[in-house]
Design a protein around this motif. Structure first.
Motif, short mmCIF file in Angstrom:
data_model
loop_
_atom_site.label_atom_id
_atom_site.label_comp_id
_atom_site.label_asym_id
_atom_site.label_seq_id
_atom_site.Cartn_x
_atom_site.Cartn_y
_atom_site.Cartn_z
N UNK A 159 84.49 66.80 47.05
CA UNK A 159 83.47 67.84 46.93
C UNK A 159 82.62 67.93 48.19
N UNK A 160 82.29 66.79 48.80
CA UNK A 160 81.50 66.83 50.02
C UNK A 160 82.29 67.46 51.16
N UNK A 161 83.56 67.13 51.24
CA UNK A 161 84.40 67.74 52.28
C UNK A 161 84.50 69.25 52.08
N UNK A 162 84.62 69.68 50.82
CA UNK A 162 84.74 71.11 50.54
C UNK A 162 83.45 71.85 50.85
N UNK A 163 82.30 71.23 50.51
CA UNK A 163 81.02 71.91 50.67
C UNK A 163 80.44 71.75 52.07
N UNK A 164 80.56 70.55 52.64
CA UNK A 164 79.87 70.23 53.89
C UNK A 164 80.80 69.96 55.06
#
Length: 325
Positions: A299-304
């Motif tokens: 999720x962090x890779x996708x968002x940030x």
């Protein structure tokens, strides 16, 4: 983080004729609450007085010469009718003072100035939703998204209406100095410490007048039980709605579907813990409700576009924060 690491960081706010005085004051107020880490100065294109849209004139203390030495330049908004698809020569001259590599931002319709100066070419941008149609007419080559609060595209940032200018400034403080300083500045200004840039800026749909028909209690419960599974049927049951009605009303009230809102809240809390604690990534993932560290990482890779470890390396070390106590 700022590339030069020099504090106080110099910020120039450029005001044009017809400037909105509330928005013009946002950078000085918000960055001024960061405890001396920034020096905010306001200028006009010729050093002279400027009209506001509120029936009075102001005289900034500086002319365009401060733009050249600033590390960040912020364009305050004015009505698009005062502007156009091409900059007047005085404004264009002032904009040419911006050094390559300088961080540039706009509040509300200040994005029109950035667009006319060519600084938004091949970038995503936003502006106030009411001005979106005019923006697209003048600048069809720019990827405009009027459904968000602010957008960061490299070293150029744009924001929507008045309150989102506050969100933008807090985002810059958070990026420069970390969440603790940004949260402290938000408390001093008595504003929410964080609203994600992807949040909808305006929802033109009826919101229930009866508080009993709102999804707010379910949202509050979710924030207090972030580690729980938080299914839509469970949240809907808390406010005595069917899942379908709950999902529809939730989006009406927040601009986001429930699952998307939950992910954003979990990521916000995870970022805070990565910055402010020594908890392991596995523990943080569990505390914020992601099933595994892998799920948090995805999720962090996708968002940030970064992993939890990379995010922590960037924001956990905050030597500049010592300047603000």
């Amino acid at each position: 983080m700022l590339s030069d690491g020099a504090f106080p960081h110099q910020i120039a706010v450029l005001a044009l004729d017809g400037v909105f005085p509330f928005e013009l004051g946002i950078p000085a107020r918000v960055f001024g609450a960061a405890g001396g880490a920034y020096e905010v100065r306001t200028c006009s294109v010729d050093g002279g007085p400027i009209e506001t849209n509120a029936g009075f004139a102001i005289t900034p203390a500086h002319g365009p010469e401060i733009v050249e030495s600033a590390g960040t330049v912020i364009i305050a908004p004015t009505h698009p009718s005062r502007l156009g698809p091409r900059l007047s020569e005085p404004v264009a001259t002032a904009m040419r003072q911006i050094r390559p590599g300088t961080r540039v931002a706009s509040i509300c319709t200040g994005a029109f100035v950035l667009a006319a100066a060519g600084l938004l070419d091949r970038r995503r941008a936003t502006t106030h939703w009411e001005a979106a149609e005019q923006f697209r007419t003048w600048f069809p080559h720019i990827r405009l998204d009027e459904d968000v609060l602010f957008i960061e595209d490299g070293d150029v940032l744009t924001s929507a209406g008045a309150a989102s200018g506050v969100d933008l400034c807090l985002h810059l403080i958070r990026s420069d100095l970390g969440s603790e300083v940004a949260n402290r500045a938000a408390r001093r200004c008595v504003v929410p410490p964080f609203r994600d840039g992807g949040q909808a800026q305006y929802i033109d749909r009826p919101v229930p007048d009866d508080p009993a028909s709102s999804t707010a209690p379910a949202r509050q419960w979710a924030l207090e039980h972030m580690a729980a599974p938080l299914s839509v049927p469970e949240l809907a049951d808390l406010v005595h709605m069917s899942p379908r009605t709950f999902a529809r009303r939730f989006r009406d009230e927040t601009g986001l579907p429930p699952h998307r809102w939950i992910i954003q809240q979990r990521l916000h809390r995870a970022r805070h813990l990565l910055e402010s604690s020594t908890l392991s990534v596995d523990q943080i993932a569990a505390d914020v409700g992601f099933a595994t560290a892998t799920s948090l990482r995805q999720h962090m890779n996708a968002e940030l576009g970064v992993s939890p470890h990379a995010y922590r390396r960037t924001f956990r070390a905050e030597p500049a924060a010592e300047l603000v106590g």
